[in-house]
Design a protein around this motif. Structure first.
Motif, mmCIF file in Angstrom:
data_model
loop_
_atom_site.group_PDB
_atom_site.id
_atom_site.type_symbol
_atom_site.label_atom_id
_atom_site.label_comp_id
_atom_site.label_asym_id
_atom_site.label_seq_id
_atom_site.Cartn_x
_atom_site.Cartn_y
_atom_site.Cartn_z
ATOM 1 N N SER A 106 1.352 -6.559 -11.905
ATOM 2 C CA SER A 106 1.211 -5.624 -10.800
ATOM 3 C C SER A 106 2.539 -5.513 -10.059
ATOM 4 O O SER A 106 3.240 -6.516 -9.865
ATOM 5 C CB SER A 106 0.112 -6.096 -9.838
ATOM 6 N N SER A 107 2.882 -4.287 -9.669
ATOM 7 C CA SER A 107 4.116 -4.047 -8.924
ATOM 8 C C SER A 107 3.859 -2.990 -7.855
ATOM 9 O O SER A 107 3.118 -2.027 -8.089
ATOM 10 C CB SER A 107 5.236 -3.574 -9.863
ATOM 11 N N ASP A 108 4.478 -3.187 -6.699
ATOM 12 C CA ASP A 108 4.363 -2.199 -5.615
ATOM 13 C C ASP A 108 5.692 -1.503 -5.374
ATOM 14 O O ASP A 108 5.914 -0.916 -4.304
ATOM 15 C CB ASP A 108 3.885 -2.874 -4.329
ATOM 16 N N GLN A 109 6.589 -1.542 -6.354
ATOM 17 C CA GLN A 109 7.929 -0.991 -6.189
ATOM 18 C C GLN A 109 8.076 0.430 -6.728
ATOM 19 O O GLN A 109 9.194 0.898 -6.929
ATOM 20 C CB GLN A 109 8.942 -1.902 -6.896
ATOM 21 N N LEU A 110 6.967 1.097 -6.973
ATOM 22 C CA LEU A 110 7.027 2.462 -7.482
ATOM 23 C C LEU A 110 6.094 3.344 -6.647
ATOM 24 O O LEU A 110 4.971 3.648 -7.051
ATOM 25 C CB LEU A 110 6.610 2.496 -8.959
ATOM 26 N N PRO A 111 6.556 3.768 -5.448
ATOM 27 C CA PRO A 111 5.673 4.552 -4.572
ATOM 28 C C PRO A 111 5.260 5.879 -5.189
ATOM 29 O O PRO A 111 4.172 6.381 -4.914
ATOM 30 C CB PRO A 111 6.527 4.758 -3.320
ATOM 31 N N TYR A 112 6.134 6.461 -6.037
ATOM 32 C CA TYR A 112 5.809 7.709 -6.723
ATOM 33 C C TYR A 112 5.948 7.472 -8.225
ATOM 34 O O TYR A 112 6.864 6.786 -8.669
ATOM 35 C CB TYR A 112 6.730 8.846 -6.267
ATOM 36 N N TRP A 113 5.042 8.057 -8.984
ATOM 37 C CA TRP A 113 5.027 7.808 -10.422
ATOM 38 C C TRP A 113 6.296 8.338 -11.081
ATOM 39 O O TRP A 113 6.714 9.476 -10.871
ATOM 40 C CB TRP A 113 3.808 8.477 -11.048
ATOM 41 N N HIS A 114 6.904 7.489 -11.873
ATOM 42 C CA HIS A 114 8.075 7.856 -12.660
ATOM 43 C C HIS A 114 7.871 7.251 -14.039
ATOM 44 O O HIS A 114 7.975 6.042 -14.220
ATOM 45 C CB HIS A 114 9.356 7.321 -12.011
ATOM 46 N N ALA A 115 7.561 8.104 -15.023
ATOM 47 C CA ALA A 115 7.133 7.609 -16.332
ATOM 48 C C ALA A 115 8.185 6.729 -16.985
ATOM 49 O O ALA A 115 7.861 5.679 -17.550
ATOM 50 C CB ALA A 115 6.789 8.796 -17.244
ATOM 51 N N SER A 116 9.440 7.131 -16.924
ATOM 52 C CA SER A 116 10.484 6.350 -17.595
ATOM 53 C C SER A 116 10.626 4.965 -16.990
ATOM 54 O O SER A 116 10.707 3.953 -17.705
ATOM 55 C CB SER A 116 11.821 7.105 -17.530
#
Length: 401
Positions: free
Chosen positions: A333-343
């Motif tokens: 689990s990670s909370d470091q991606l507030p907006y989805w970025h597939a790459s």
């Protein structure tokens, strides 16, 4: 920073992303053919053949179109999710407490409600896929009516020999004290007696303890229930779940010691990144776990949840916990991606995996039977990059050494 959930851990542990691994020097993309498999130091090695599955395998399915229809009916999906969540809360509250059996029942009929919740199919950490059924006649009047344990799936109990039984005993199996206990007794196993760990058990997940271990065996019904629900859902949309074949394989290779598991000269990591896609994951992940189970000695599924707010992490940790116990599923689990970025998301989950061959999977990919073995076979034939297709686009399913 990634939080990791692994077999044997009940809490999250902070773990930085894994550094890049040393990989063998491979030929350029224009020349990817290799006559033989290469080891990490580049030396050629002979490899034993994999057990041949039916060839050719059907193409991996992607049920995005079916899910678009479901997504349009998102209100109904939300209602289903709420009902499942309420059911799980009720199940968690209804513990298999032994407080009601602190006194010896005065009649045989009083034993029924205490054993009844266990009469169903289970995925056992030690025994694999089992089916617990009541016996037709009481053989031992001292213990009362038994529940018999069979290797599942059971076609006819008259043709099957039980591998163990459950019974209520008035004597503690480890202290010989006069205390009523729910006991699991195995035929020829060691240890051959387990006692219910009532403080941790529920109607969907049962813990058995010995004198030395509080979780010597764990019975889980959540995953099997999720598999059957997922199979029914995809079947209604004209897709093949191969659930019958998958469950039959669990009969011979269900335990955590990988008894009956296939072997491979290469390890495979199946990598899934997800964020708020529970409506897809709950239909695909249980079936993918089922079909990966026979290959779990060398094939693992890694999934990173990037801060989902739709209950994704709770679903995985509750409904798929049996696969975590077996060492097949690794959850992060990670909370470091507030907006989805597939790459970024896909690169992150691939950094968590350490297997020889890494395969990118989307959350809505259905693998089918023997997909990991098919990937290995292509690589042993000389390929270093694979792309599985089903219609337009890649839709995940890209493998690389």
């Amino acid at each position: 920073q990634v939080l990791v959930f692994s077999a044997g851990s009940s809490a999250m542990q902070g773990r930085p992303g894994s550094p890049p691994r040393d990989r063998p020097q491979l030929p350029p993309m224009a020349d990817v053919a290799m006559a033989r498999a290469t080891s990490r130091n580049g030396a050629a090695q002979d490899v034993p053949p994999l057990p041949p599955p039916p060839r050719p395998l059907p193409p991996m399915q992607n049920f995005e179109q079916g899910l678009v229809e479901a997504h349009m009916a998102n209100q109904q999906e939300d209602q289903d999710g709420k009902r499942e969540k309420e059911q799980e809360q009720e199940e968690a509250a209804s513990r298999l407490s032994m407080s009601a059996v602190g006194q010896v029942p005065s009649t045989v009929e009083a034993l029924g409600p205490l054993l009844a919740p266990l009469a169903r199919e289970w995925q056992s950490k030690v025994l694999g896929y089992i089916d617990v059924r009541p016996q037709s006649e009481n053989i031992d009047s001292f213990y009362g009516p038994d529940l018999l344990i069979y290797q599942a799936p059971v076609q006819n109990t008259l043709d099957e020999l039980p591998i163990g039984r459950l019974y209520l005993s008035t004597i503690d199996p480890y202290s010989d004290a006069w205390q009523q206990s729910l006991v699991m007794e195995m035929q020829g196993g060691f240890p051959n007696r387990f006692k219910l760990n009532s403080s941790r058990s529920s109607t969907q997940r049962v813990y058995w303890k010995t004198a030395d271990c509080d979780d010597a065996d764990i019975w889980d019904h959540y995953l099997l229930d999720s598999i059957r629900k997922a199979a029914a859902w995809v079947g209604q949309r004209g897709l093949s779940s191969n659930v019958v074949t998958g469950l039959e394989r669990l009969r011979f290779c269900g335990g955590t010691k990988c008894t009956g598991s296939t072997q491979s000269p290469c390890t495979v990591g199946l990598c899934i990144a997800t964020k708020n896609r529970l409506w897809q994951l709950r239909r695909a992940l249980p079936l993918n776990l089922l079909h990966c189970w026979p290959h779990r000695a060398w094939a693992k599924i890694h999934i990173v949840d990037f801060g989902s707010s739709d209950g994704t992490l709770n679903f995985i940790m509750t409904r798929c916990r049996a696969a975590i116990d077996a060492g097949l599923l690794y959850v992060y689990s990670s909370d470091q991606l507030p907006y989805w970025h597939a790459s970024i998301a896909k690169n992150t989950v691939h950094m968590c995996a350490t297997e020889d061959i890494l395969v990118n999977l989307d959350g809505d990919n259905l693998m089918g039977c023997d997909f990991p073995a098919d990937v290995v076979r292509w690589f042993l034939d000389g390929h270093t990059v694979l792309q599985y297709e089903d219609g337009e686009g890649t839709c995940g399913r890209i493998a690389c050494w």
